[in-house]
Every structure is written in structure tokens, then in C-alpha cells.
Design an enzyme around this catalytic site. Structure first.
Site, PDB file in Angstrom:
ATOM      1  N   HIS A 108      61.680  51.794  19.078  1.00  0.00           N
ATOM      2  CA  HIS A 108      62.668  51.328  18.103  1.00  0.00           C
ATOM      3  C   HIS A 108      62.076  51.484  16.715  1.00  0.00           C
ATOM      4  O   HIS A 108      60.933  51.082  16.474  1.00  0.00           O
ATOM      5  CB  HIS A 108      63.041  49.864  18.348  1.00  0.00           C
ATOM      6  CG  HIS A 108      63.625  49.672  19.704  1.00  0.00           C
ATOM      7  ND1 HIS A 108      64.875  50.131  20.042  1.00  0.00           N
ATOM      8  CD2 HIS A 108      63.099  49.156  20.836  1.00  0.00           C
ATOM      9  CE1 HIS A 108      65.103  49.875  21.312  1.00  0.00           C
ATOM     10  NE2 HIS A 108      64.038  49.279  21.818  1.00  0.00           N
ATOM     11  N   ASP A 168      68.387  51.794  35.120  1.00  0.00           N
ATOM     12  CA  ASP A 168      68.312  52.273  36.498  1.00  0.00           C
ATOM     13  C   ASP A 168      67.913  53.744  36.556  1.00  0.00           C
ATOM     14  O   ASP A 168      67.201  54.165  37.474  1.00  0.00           O
ATOM     15  CB  ASP A 168      69.660  52.074  37.206  1.00  0.00           C
ATOM     16  CG  ASP A 168      69.920  50.621  37.580  1.00  0.00           C
ATOM     17  OD1 ASP A 168      69.000  49.787  37.428  1.00  0.00           O
ATOM     18  OD2 ASP A 168      71.042  50.320  38.038  1.00  0.00           O
ATOM     19  N   TYR A 186      66.214  51.465   8.825  1.00  0.00           N
ATOM     20  CA  TYR A 186      65.808  52.704   9.512  1.00  0.00           C
ATOM     21  C   TYR A 186      65.141  53.736   8.610  1.00  0.00           C
ATOM     22  O   TYR A 186      64.777  54.813   9.083  1.00  0.00           O
ATOM     23  CB  TYR A 186      67.033  53.317  10.214  1.00  0.00           C
ATOM     24  CG  TYR A 186      67.689  52.343  11.169  1.00  0.00           C
ATOM     25  CD1 TYR A 186      66.991  51.845  12.274  1.00  0.00           C
ATOM     26  CD2 TYR A 186      68.989  51.880  10.954  1.00  0.00           C
ATOM     27  CE1 TYR A 186      67.576  50.930  13.133  1.00  0.00           C
ATOM     28  CE2 TYR A 186      69.584  50.963  11.825  1.00  0.00           C
ATOM     29  CZ  TYR A 186      68.873  50.492  12.899  1.00  0.00           C
ATOM     30  OH  TYR A 186      69.446  49.583  13.763  1.00  0.00           O
ATOM     31  N   ALA A 227      71.668  51.114  20.527  1.00  0.00           N
ATOM     32  CA  ALA A 227      72.326  49.876  20.959  1.00  0.00           C
ATOM     33  C   ALA A 227      72.398  49.743  22.480  1.00  0.00           C
ATOM     34  O   ALA A 227      72.514  48.624  22.999  1.00  0.00           O
ATOM     35  CB  ALA A 227      73.725  49.792  20.352  1.00  0.00           C
ATOM     36  N   HIS A 283      70.313  47.187  24.536  1.00  0.00           N
ATOM     37  CA  HIS A 283      70.683  45.790  24.713  1.00  0.00           C
ATOM     38  C   HIS A 283      71.826  45.586  25.696  1.00  0.00           C
ATOM     39  O   HIS A 283      72.267  44.454  25.904  1.00  0.00           O
ATOM     40  CB  HIS A 283      71.053  45.189  23.348  1.00  0.00           C
ATOM     41  CG  HIS A 283      70.164  45.643  22.227  1.00  0.00           C
ATOM     42  ND1 HIS A 283      68.811  45.366  22.206  1.00  0.00           N
ATOM     43  CD2 HIS A 283      70.410  46.405  21.121  1.00  0.00           C
ATOM     44  CE1 HIS A 283      68.274  45.916  21.117  1.00  0.00           C
ATOM     45  NE2 HIS A 283      69.217  46.558  20.452  1.00  0.00           N
ATOM     46  N   ARG A 311      72.363  55.923   7.729  1.00  0.00           N
ATOM     47  CA  ARG A 311      72.658  54.557   8.175  1.00  0.00           C
ATOM     48  C   ARG A 311      71.579  53.564   7.719  1.00  0.00           C
ATOM     49  O   ARG A 311      70.373  53.839   7.837  1.00  0.00           O
ATOM     50  CB  ARG A 311      72.838  54.501   9.707  1.00  0.00           C
ATOM     51  CG  ARG A 311      71.547  54.585  10.499  1.00  0.00           C
ATOM     52  CD  ARG A 311      71.708  54.564  12.013  1.00  0.00           C
ATOM     53  NE  ARG A 311      72.126  53.301  12.570  1.00  0.00           N
ATOM     54  CZ  ARG A 311      71.761  52.873  13.778  1.00  0.00           C
ATOM     55  NH1 ARG A 311      70.971  53.605  14.556  1.00  0.00           N
ATOM     56  NH2 ARG A 311      72.190  51.717  14.221  1.00  0.00           N
ATOM     57  N   ARG A 340      65.101  40.711  14.287  1.00  0.00           N
ATOM     58  CA  ARG A 340      66.491  40.861  13.829  1.00  0.00           C
ATOM     59  C   ARG A 340      67.394  39.878  14.614  1.00  0.00           C
ATOM     60  O   ARG A 340      66.956  38.824  15.021  1.00  0.00           O
ATOM     61  CB  ARG A 340      66.909  42.328  13.979  1.00  0.00           C
ATOM     62  CG  ARG A 340      66.045  43.272  13.090  1.00  0.00           C
ATOM     63  CD  ARG A 340      66.467  44.719  13.233  1.00  0.00           C
ATOM     64  NE  ARG A 340      67.832  44.945  12.768  1.00  0.00           N
ATOM     65  CZ  ARG A 340      68.492  46.096  12.963  1.00  0.00           C
ATOM     66  NH1 ARG A 340      67.895  47.103  13.592  1.00  0.00           N
ATOM     67  NH2 ARG A 340      69.725  46.232  12.525  1.00  0.00           N
ATOM     68  N   ASN A 400      64.606  56.285  22.503  1.00  0.00           N
ATOM     69  CA  ASN A 400      65.181  55.232  21.670  1.00  0.00           C
ATOM     70  C   ASN A 400      66.645  55.131  22.101  1.00  0.00           C
ATOM     71  O   ASN A 400      67.468  55.941  21.688  1.00  0.00           O
ATOM     72  CB  ASN A 400      65.064  55.562  20.179  1.00  0.00           C
ATOM     73  CG  ASN A 400      65.605  54.440  19.307  1.00  0.00           C
ATOM     74  OD1 ASN A 400      66.300  53.540  19.796  1.00  0.00           O
ATOM     75  ND2 ASN A 400      65.294  54.493  18.027  1.00  0.00           N
ATOM     76  N   SER A 416      63.215  50.071  13.899  1.00  0.00           N
ATOM     77  CA  SER A 416      63.147  48.739  13.293  1.00  0.00           C
ATOM     78  C   SER A 416      62.434  47.773  14.244  1.00  0.00           C
ATOM     79  O   SER A 416      62.247  48.083  15.431  1.00  0.00           O
ATOM     80  CB  SER A 416      64.557  48.224  12.995  1.00  0.00           C
ATOM     81  OG  SER A 416      65.269  48.035  14.201  1.00  0.00           O
ATOM     82  N   PRO A 451      72.822  56.426  20.714  1.00  0.00           N
ATOM     83  CA  PRO A 451      73.906  56.402  19.745  1.00  0.00           C
ATOM     84  C   PRO A 451      73.474  56.033  18.334  1.00  0.00           C
ATOM     85  O   PRO A 451      72.630  55.167  18.130  1.00  0.00           O
ATOM     86  CB  PRO A 451      74.868  55.337  20.308  1.00  0.00           C
ATOM     87  CG  PRO A 451      74.057  54.542  21.257  1.00  0.00           C
ATOM     88  CD  PRO A 451      73.037  55.488  21.820  1.00  0.00           C
ATOM     89  N   ASN A 452      74.078  56.747  17.397  1.00  0.00           N
ATOM     90  CA  ASN A 452      73.927  56.524  15.955  1.00  0.00           C
ATOM     91  C   ASN A 452      72.586  56.961  15.383  1.00  0.00           C
ATOM     92  O   ASN A 452      72.372  56.896  14.173  1.00  0.00           O
ATOM     93  CB  ASN A 452      74.199  55.054  15.585  1.00  0.00           C
ATOM     94  CG  ASN A 452      75.613  54.648  15.931  1.00  0.00           C
ATOM     95  OD1 ASN A 452      76.552  55.322  15.522  1.00  0.00           O
ATOM     96  ND2 ASN A 452      75.777  53.597  16.708  1.00  0.00           N
ATOM     97  N   ARG A 484      69.427  41.658  19.713  1.00  0.00           N
ATOM     98  CA  ARG A 484      68.518  42.808  19.731  1.00  0.00           C
ATOM     99  C   ARG A 484      67.190  42.486  20.417  1.00  0.00           C
ATOM    100  O   ARG A 484      66.379  43.362  20.667  1.00  0.00           O
ATOM    101  CB  ARG A 484      68.260  43.315  18.313  1.00  0.00           C
ATOM    102  CG  ARG A 484      69.472  43.922  17.674  1.00  0.00           C
ATOM    103  CD  ARG A 484      69.160  44.591  16.346  1.00  0.00           C
ATOM    104  NE  ARG A 484      70.345  44.624  15.524  1.00  0.00           N
ATOM    105  CZ  ARG A 484      71.303  45.564  15.589  1.00  0.00           C
ATOM    106  NH1 ARG A 484      71.166  46.587  16.414  1.00  0.00           N
ATOM    107  NH2 ARG A 484      72.366  45.499  14.820  1.00  0.00           N
ATOM    108  N   GLU A 486      59.523  53.280  25.315  1.00  0.00           N
ATOM    109  CA  GLU A 486      60.686  52.800  24.557  1.00  0.00           C
ATOM    110  C   GLU A 486      60.292  52.706  23.076  1.00  0.00           C
ATOM    111  O   GLU A 486      59.268  52.104  22.754  1.00  0.00           O
ATOM    112  CB  GLU A 486      61.074  51.403  25.083  1.00  0.00           C
ATOM    113  CG  GLU A 486      62.179  50.709  24.315  1.00  0.00           C
ATOM    114  CD  GLU A 486      62.336  49.231  24.722  1.00  0.00           C
ATOM    115  OE1 GLU A 486      61.385  48.650  25.312  1.00  0.00           O
ATOM    116  OE2 GLU A 486      63.400  48.657  24.449  1.00  0.00           O
TER     117      GLU A 486
END
Ligand code: DQA
Length: 145
Positions: A100, A87, A22, A77, A80, A17, A107, A74, A102, A9-10, A111, A98
Site C-alpha cells: 500500500h 482465496d 498517494y 480498495a 478491504h 488522485r 487512515r 496492491n 499510503s 482499482p484506481n 482501511r 501486499e
């Protein structure tokens, strides 16, 4: 090698953003850069973005049935919060990195928690959008061994 890059998302809002976290590269530019890496290295890289948790789970499951050999994710959100994504990665047993953009560890405290981290083969955090390229390289290197 068949690699799937998943953005949660986002992340489609990159370039718009919070550039302080980012950067200014647009999502479209990032996707183009990832696609070009596939061309340059002679690997088959597909990409998927969704703002919806279940759709991300579906895509990870689909990866199992379509012979994907490595995943870069990625989860945004959902990193978290989502036991379902964790799963799914655990279920398919496809090496997953994985990413990220940032540095999540520097942070907010919420996070620092990642439900997906320990089912991934590596985490890259805080390297900007170049982290995706590093993740792809890591998967490609691993497969040479
Ligand atoms: C992110 C970090 C997450 O905490 C955040 O919710 C995102 C992006 C990153 O790429 O730095 O959406 O995963």
C-alpha cells in the site's frame, strides 16, 4: 526470477488522485520504474492493472499456470473487501507481497482491515511508491536463500 506486479482499482489514477495520500508520481512513471528495476536486476517483471475484481482473480490464477515465482500486489480498495482475491492468492501458493502506498493503518478504520494480509508473505504500507521496489527486493532476497 519471474515476478508479476498487480495493481487494483484506481491505481491507474496515480499522479491525479489524492496526491496527499498517494504522491505525485504518475502511474506510467511508476510502471516504467518497475520495468527498469527488472532490467537493472536481470529479472523478468510483468505488470497488470485492472479496476475489476474478477480480472484480478483471473490474473492471479494465470500466474500459477505461467510459472510466476513471486507476486507484488496492491489490491487498492479490494484489500478491504475481497475474499475472492484472498482465496486466489491462497490457491496459487505463490509468495505474494501486499503493498500500500499510503499508511492504511493511520487512515479510516475500514482501511485497517485487510482480507489478503495473512495469505501474503509480507505487507509494506506507507512507504509511498518505493514500497513496490522494496517488495520486489524482498522477493529477490528470499529467493537467494
Ligand atoms: C491503497 C490503500 C487503499 O485503502 C485504497 O483503497 C487504495 C490504495 C494504497 O496503496 O495506499 O486504492 O491500497
Amino acid at each position: 526470477m519471474k515476478i508479476l506486479v498487480i495493481n487494483g482499482p484506481n491505481l491507474n489514477m496515480l499522479g491525479i488522485r489524492e496526491p496527499g495520500h498517494y504522491g505525485t508520481e504518475t502511474f506510467e512513471a511508476l510502471c516504467n520504474r518497475i520495468a527498469q528495476k527488472g532490467v537493472d536486476t536481470g529479472n523478468y517483471i510483468t505488470q497488470y492493472q485492472s479496476n475489476h475484481e474478477g480480472d484480478l482473480v483471473d490474473k492471479i490464477q494465470e500466474a500459477y499456470f505461467t510459472g510466476v515465482e513471486g507476486i507484488v500486489i496492491n489490491p487498492g480498495a479490494y484489500t478491504h473487501t475481497s475474499i475472492a482475491l484472498r482465496d486466489a492468492v491462497s490457491a496459487v501458493r505463490i509468495p505474494t507481497v501486499e503493498v500500500h502506498i499510503s499508511d492504511v493503518n493511520s487512515r479510516e478504520d475500514f482501511r485497517k482491515v485487510s482480507y489478503i494480509r495473512d495469505v501474503c508473505v509480507k505487507t509494506i504500507s506507507g512507504h509511498g511508491t518505493d514500497g513496490y521496489m522494496e517488495a520486489i527486493d524482498f522477493l529477490l532476497e528470499g529467493y537467494k536463500k
